[in-house]
Design a protein around this motif. Sequence first.
Motif, PDB file in Angstrom:
ATOM      1  N   ASN A 172       0.830  -1.210   0.000  1.00  0.00           N
ATOM      2  CA  ASN A 172       0.000   0.000   0.000  1.00  0.00           C
ATOM      3  C   ASN A 172       0.863   1.257   0.000  1.00  0.00           C
ATOM      4  N   VAL A 173       1.878   1.294   0.853  1.00  0.00           N
ATOM      5  CA  VAL A 173       2.682   2.522   0.959  1.00  0.00           C
ATOM      6  C   VAL A 173       3.532   2.762  -0.296  1.00  0.00           C
ATOM      7  N   GLY A 174       3.983   1.695  -0.942  1.00  0.00           N
ATOM      8  CA  GLY A 174       4.728   1.853  -2.191  1.00  0.00           C
ATOM      9  C   GLY A 174       3.840   2.439  -3.278  1.00  0.00           C
ATOM     10  N   GLN A 175       2.587   2.002  -3.306  1.00  0.00           N
ATOM     11  CA  GLN A 175       1.666   2.518  -4.328  1.00  0.00           C
ATOM     12  C   GLN A 175       1.116   3.888  -3.952  1.00  0.00           C
ATOM     13  N   ILE A 176       1.058   4.186  -2.653  1.00  0.00           N
ATOM     14  CA  ILE A 176       0.732   5.563  -2.243  1.00  0.00           C
ATOM     15  C   ILE A 176       1.850   6.489  -2.714  1.00  0.00           C
ATOM     16  N   ALA A 177       3.099   6.047  -2.562  1.00  0.00           N
ATOM     17  CA  ALA A 177       4.235   6.836  -3.066  1.00  0.00           C
ATOM     18  C   ALA A 177       4.083   7.066  -4.565  1.00  0.00           C
ATOM     19  N   VAL A 199      10.492  11.909   1.535  1.00  0.00           N
ATOM     20  CA  VAL A 199       9.565  11.449   2.575  1.00  0.00           C
ATOM     21  C   VAL A 199       9.417   9.931   2.475  1.00  0.00           C
ATOM     22  N   GLN A 200       9.194   9.340   3.637  1.00  0.00           N
ATOM     23  CA  GLN A 200       8.755   7.940   3.695  1.00  0.00           C
ATOM     24  C   GLN A 200       7.280   7.968   4.098  1.00  0.00           C
ATOM     25  N   VAL A 201       6.455   7.282   3.351  1.00  0.00           N
ATOM     26  CA  VAL A 201       5.014   7.319   3.599  1.00  0.00           C
ATOM     27  C   VAL A 201       4.684   6.835   5.014  1.00  0.00           C
ATOM     28  N   THR A 202       5.408   5.856   5.504  1.00  0.00           N
ATOM     29  CA  THR A 202       5.122   5.358   6.859  1.00  0.00           C
ATOM     30  C   THR A 202       5.412   6.414   7.926  1.00  0.00           C
ATOM     31  N   GLU A 203       6.275   7.390   7.607  1.00  0.00           N
ATOM     32  CA  GLU A 203       6.546   8.471   8.569  1.00  0.00           C
ATOM     33  C   GLU A 203       5.335   9.373   8.751  1.00  0.00           C
ATOM     34  N   HIS A 219      -0.362  -4.921   2.584  1.00  0.00           N
ATOM     35  CA  HIS A 219      -0.312  -5.288   1.166  1.00  0.00           C
ATOM     36  C   HIS A 219      -1.683  -5.201   0.504  1.00  0.00           C
ATOM     37  N   ASN A 220      -2.527  -4.351   1.063  1.00  0.00           N
ATOM     38  CA  ASN A 220      -3.827  -4.071   0.467  1.00  0.00           C
ATOM     39  C   ASN A 220      -3.658  -2.922  -0.526  1.00  0.00           C
ATOM     40  N   LEU A 221      -3.790  -3.214  -1.787  1.00  0.00           N
ATOM     41  CA  LEU A 221      -3.566  -2.199  -2.827  1.00  0.00           C
ATOM     42  C   LEU A 221      -4.818  -1.395  -3.169  1.00  0.00           C
ATOM     43  N   ASP A 222      -5.866  -1.603  -2.372  1.00  0.00           N
ATOM     44  CA  ASP A 222      -7.068  -0.778  -2.511  1.00  0.00           C
ATOM     45  C   ASP A 222      -6.822   0.497  -1.703  1.00  0.00           C
ATOM     46  N   VAL A 242      -3.035   9.105  -0.086  1.00  0.00           N
ATOM     47  CA  VAL A 242      -2.282   9.639  -1.231  1.00  0.00           C
ATOM     48  C   VAL A 242      -2.171  11.152  -1.084  1.00  0.00           C
ATOM     49  N   GLY A 243      -3.297  11.773  -0.729  1.00  0.00           N
ATOM     50  CA  GLY A 243      -3.295  13.219  -0.539  1.00  0.00           C
ATOM     51  C   GLY A 243      -2.355  13.659   0.559  1.00  0.00           C
ATOM     52  N   LYS A 244      -2.278  12.869   1.625  1.00  0.00           N
ATOM     53  CA  LYS A 244      -1.394  13.225   2.740  1.00  0.00           C
ATOM     54  C   LYS A 244       0.064  13.247   2.282  1.00  0.00           C
ATOM     55  N   ALA A 245       0.470  12.240   1.551  1.00  0.00           N
ATOM     56  CA  ALA A 245       1.862  12.179   1.067  1.00  0.00           C
ATOM     57  C   ALA A 245       2.123  13.284   0.041  1.00  0.00           C
TER      58      ALA A 245
END
Length: 128
Positions: free
Chosen positions: A22-27, A91-95, A102-105, A111-114
Amino acid sequence: MDDKCLCEPSEILVFPCSGGSNVGQIANQAGVKLTQDGMGRFFCLAGIGGHVSGMIESTKAGKVIVAIDGCPVACAKKTLEHAGFNIDEYVQVTELGIEKDHNLDLNPSNVGKAADYLISRISKRRGI
Ligand code: SF4
């Protein structure tokens, strides 16, 4: 002294890790949003990792390098640094308080936050 002129979003190269979580795809989506909002240009991290000469030269020509990693493994940061590039914004999204799974939904607000975090940083650089 920072005398870089940042008139053009194309001078700001954005490298998301685009990882398989999820965080990789948010990035990844944050990189898309930065590009769509005129705050940079999504660029090809895989080309840097693959030592593709055209990608390396284009990156050297950029004025600001932005890396977005999903998690502390920091693949985008390490890939760029391994190729000899200094990262200007990061930035790291987890930060941002987003837990890795691993939920890609994806939740659009994450996304907006990052994206908003980096838009704020880039806006300060550009003086806007
Ligand atoms: S930084 Fe994390 S989310 Fe991104 S590619 Fe590496 S392990 Fe995956």
